[in-house]
Design an enzyme around this catalytic site. Structure first.
Site, PDB file in Angstrom:
ATOM      1  N   HIS A  16     -54.933   0.844  35.638  1.00 30.81           N
ATOM      2  CA  HIS A  16     -54.643   0.042  36.839  1.00 30.81           C
ATOM      3  C   HIS A  16     -55.477  -1.245  36.822  1.00 30.81           C
ATOM      4  O   HIS A  16     -54.978  -2.318  37.153  1.00 30.81           O
ATOM      5  CB  HIS A  16     -54.994   0.828  38.113  1.00 30.81           C
ATOM      6  CG  HIS A  16     -54.155   2.041  38.355  1.00 30.81           C
ATOM      7  ND1 HIS A  16     -54.682   3.291  38.519  1.00 30.81           N
ATOM      8  CD2 HIS A  16     -52.811   2.197  38.466  1.00 30.81           C
ATOM      9  CE1 HIS A  16     -53.711   4.161  38.738  1.00 30.81           C
ATOM     10  NE2 HIS A  16     -52.560   3.528  38.697  1.00 30.81           N
ATOM     11  N   LYS A  40     -46.495  13.397  46.749  1.00 30.12           N
ATOM     12  CA  LYS A  40     -47.735  13.743  46.035  1.00 30.12           C
ATOM     13  C   LYS A  40     -48.779  14.348  46.952  1.00 30.12           C
ATOM     14  O   LYS A  40     -48.939  13.908  48.086  1.00 30.12           O
ATOM     15  CB  LYS A  40     -48.334  12.467  45.424  1.00 30.12           C
ATOM     16  CG  LYS A  40     -47.687  12.076  44.140  1.00 30.12           C
ATOM     17  CD  LYS A  40     -48.399  10.893  43.517  1.00 30.12           C
ATOM     18  CE  LYS A  40     -47.653  10.453  42.272  1.00 30.12           C
ATOM     19  NZ  LYS A  40     -48.175   9.194  41.755  1.00 30.12           N
ATOM     20  N   ARG A  89     -45.546   1.674  31.667  1.00 28.13           N
ATOM     21  CA  ARG A  89     -46.293   2.219  30.530  1.00 28.13           C
ATOM     22  C   ARG A  89     -45.380   2.609  29.382  1.00 28.13           C
ATOM     23  O   ARG A  89     -45.716   2.443  28.223  1.00 28.13           O
ATOM     24  CB  ARG A  89     -47.097   3.454  30.965  1.00 28.13           C
ATOM     25  CG  ARG A  89     -48.252   3.132  31.901  1.00 28.13           C
ATOM     26  CD  ARG A  89     -48.742   4.372  32.574  1.00 28.13           C
ATOM     27  NE  ARG A  89     -47.656   4.981  33.337  1.00 28.13           N
ATOM     28  CZ  ARG A  89     -47.715   6.158  33.918  1.00 28.13           C
ATOM     29  NH1 ARG A  89     -48.799   6.882  33.813  1.00 28.13           N
ATOM     30  NH2 ARG A  89     -46.689   6.624  34.605  1.00 28.13           N
ATOM     31  N   SER A 127     -53.156   9.044  36.647  1.00 31.35           N
ATOM     32  CA  SER A 127     -54.178   9.611  37.538  1.00 31.35           C
ATOM     33  C   SER A 127     -54.185  11.135  37.444  1.00 31.35           C
ATOM     34  O   SER A 127     -55.262  11.745  37.445  1.00 31.35           O
ATOM     35  CB  SER A 127     -53.916   9.158  38.975  1.00 31.35           C
ATOM     36  OG  SER A 127     -53.937   7.763  39.045  1.00 31.35           O
TER      37      SER A 127
HETATM   38  N1  COA Z   1     -52.329   2.702  34.226  1.00 27.73           N
HETATM   39  C1  COA Z   1     -52.566   3.977  34.533  1.00 27.73           C
HETATM   40  N2  COA Z   1     -51.749   4.726  35.273  1.00 27.73           N
HETATM   41  C2  COA Z   1     -50.641   4.145  35.706  1.00 27.73           C
HETATM   42  C3  COA Z   1     -50.313   2.828  35.434  1.00 27.73           C
HETATM   43  C4  COA Z   1     -51.211   2.084  34.652  1.00 27.73           C
HETATM   44  N3  COA Z   1     -50.982   0.817  34.316  1.00 27.73           N
HETATM   45  N4  COA Z   1     -49.151   2.542  36.015  1.00 27.73           N
HETATM   46  C5  COA Z   1     -48.754   3.654  36.620  1.00 27.73           C
HETATM   47  N5  COA Z   1     -49.660   4.630  36.426  1.00 27.73           N
HETATM   48  C6  COA Z   1     -49.576   6.017  36.860  1.00 27.73           C
HETATM   49  C7  COA Z   1     -50.373   6.325  38.080  1.00 27.73           C
HETATM   50  O1  COA Z   1     -51.675   6.728  37.743  1.00 27.73           O
HETATM   51  C8  COA Z   1     -49.574   7.453  38.685  1.00 27.73           C
HETATM   52  O2  COA Z   1     -49.966   8.654  38.070  1.00 27.73           O
HETATM   53  P1  COA Z   1     -49.785  10.051  38.815  1.00 27.73           P
HETATM   54  O3  COA Z   1     -48.305  10.233  39.020  1.00 27.73           O
HETATM   55  O4  COA Z   1     -50.355  10.998  37.866  1.00 27.73           O
HETATM   56  O5  COA Z   1     -50.524   9.962  40.129  1.00 27.73           O
HETATM   57  C9  COA Z   1     -48.127   7.136  38.261  1.00 27.73           C
HETATM   58  O6  COA Z   1     -48.241   6.266  37.179  1.00 27.73           O
HETATM   59  C10 COA Z   1     -47.301   6.387  39.253  1.00 27.73           C
HETATM   60  O7  COA Z   1     -48.041   6.169  40.379  1.00 27.73           O
HETATM   61  P2  COA Z   1     -48.112   4.910  41.293  1.00 27.73           P
HETATM   62  O8  COA Z   1     -47.990   3.646  40.554  1.00 27.73           O
HETATM   63  O9  COA Z   1     -49.305   5.096  42.116  1.00 27.73           O
HETATM   64  O10 COA Z   1     -46.807   5.096  42.059  1.00 27.73           O
HETATM   65  P3  COA Z   1     -46.402   6.256  43.023  1.00 27.73           P
HETATM   66  O11 COA Z   1     -45.124   6.753  42.500  1.00 27.73           O
HETATM   67  O12 COA Z   1     -47.434   7.270  43.300  1.00 27.73           O
HETATM   68  O13 COA Z   1     -46.221   5.492  44.366  1.00 27.73           O
HETATM   69  C11 COA Z   1     -45.545   3.740  45.762  1.00 27.73           C
HETATM   70  C12 COA Z   1     -45.466   4.356  44.408  1.00 27.73           C
HETATM   71  C13 COA Z   1     -46.830   4.117  46.474  1.00 27.73           C
HETATM   72  C14 COA Z   1     -45.515   2.278  45.570  1.00 27.73           C
HETATM   73  C15 COA Z   1     -44.339   4.267  46.550  1.00 27.73           C
HETATM   74  O14 COA Z   1     -44.435   5.656  46.685  1.00 27.73           O
HETATM   75  C16 COA Z   1     -44.219   3.621  47.901  1.00 27.73           C
HETATM   76  O15 COA Z   1     -43.730   2.529  47.980  1.00 27.73           O
HETATM   77  N6  COA Z   1     -44.664   4.320  48.958  1.00 27.73           N
HETATM   78  C17 COA Z   1     -44.546   3.815  50.323  1.00 27.73           C
HETATM   79  C18 COA Z   1     -43.320   4.424  50.983  1.00 27.73           C
HETATM   80  C19 COA Z   1     -42.078   3.660  50.590  1.00 27.73           C
HETATM   81  O16 COA Z   1     -41.915   2.486  50.887  1.00 27.73           O
HETATM   82  N7  COA Z   1     -41.157   4.374  49.934  1.00 27.73           N
HETATM   83  C20 COA Z   1     -39.928   3.806  49.477  1.00 27.73           C
HETATM   84  C21 COA Z   1     -40.063   3.235  48.077  1.00 27.73           C
HETATM   85  S1  COA Z   1     -38.552   2.605  47.498  1.00 27.73           S
END
Ligand code: COA
Length: 161
Positions: A16, A40, A89, A127
């Site tokens: 990140h 999650k 990724r 994560s």
């Molecule tokens: N390096 C390391 N890890 C990375 C990464 C990077 N460059 N890019 C993505 N990841 C990993 C994260 O660690 C995470 O791992 P995990 O699943 O083991 O926790 C995973 O990829 C994706 O996580 P993240 O980028 O945090 O996305 P998410 O799917 O958890 O959440 C939100 C995405 C928070 C943006 C989305 O849920 C959201 O918008 N929530 C608000 C509610 C909403 O508007 N919903 C409608 C969306 S259309």
């Protein structure tokens, strides 16, 4: 131009941080937004995640950390921000990211999602992987900032008490 980098960041990893630093070389201001993902179950609270990210990014300028409950597009509209940054990724990320980018665009037509390709050395980190390795006593210091490694240790000790 201002952009938002949203995520659950449970916890923030060096992957990140890599995306954040590269986004800062493109945008004038970046908001790292800790949001809820109802699918999650997180180890750290939203406020704990925010505090950790602030500690990790304390040397960087042009970056702000915020927390949001609810729809991501509502935050963007409220703050007049039209750019979202996401990291890709691997091919496996693409389908999920495409779905989110299209849904967000439908909800907020002015919005553009910009994808940065994760650096190779961090492309396998997530994560969940970090938490799992830490849970079984593995070394995660190459994947997370030192503040996060310490916080993980503390959390795991709390869990054992
Ligand atoms: N390096 C390391 N890890 C990375 C990464 C990077 N460059 N890019 C993505 N990841 C990993 C994260 O660690 C995470 O791992 P995990 O699943 O083991 O926790 C995973 O990829 C994706 O996580 P993240 O980028 O945090 O996305 P998410 O799917 O958890 O959440 C939100 C995405 C928070 C943006 C989305 O849920 C959201 O918008 N929530 C608000 C509610 C909403 O508007 N919903 C409608 C969306 S259309």
């Amino acid at each position: 131009m201002k952009a938002v980098y949203p995520g659950s960041f449970d916890p923030i990893t060096l992957g990140h941080v890599d995306i954040i630093k590269r986004a800062l070389s493109i945008f004038d201001e970046l908001v790292v937004l800790v949001t809820e993902n109802p699918r999650k179950k997180c180890m750290f609270t939203l406020e704990e995640r925010k505090k950790l990210i602030e500690e990790v990014l304390s040397d960087l300028s042009g970056v702000k950390v915020d927390v949001h409950h609810g729809l991501l597009v509502d935050y963007l509209k409220k703050h007049g921000i039209k750019v979202l940054v996401r990291g890709l990724r691997a091919v496996t990320d693409y389908e999920y990211e495409l779905q989110m980018a299209l849904a967000n665009k439908k909800l907020y037509s002015d919005l553009e999602t910009v994808f940065l390709i994760a650096s190779e050395k961090f492309s396998f980190i997530s994560s969940s992987l970090v938490k799992e390795v830490a849970l079984y006593g593995g070394d995660v210091t190459e994947w997370v900032p030192p503040e996060v490694a310490r916080a993980l240790n503390e959390k795991l000790k709390e869990g054992k008490r």
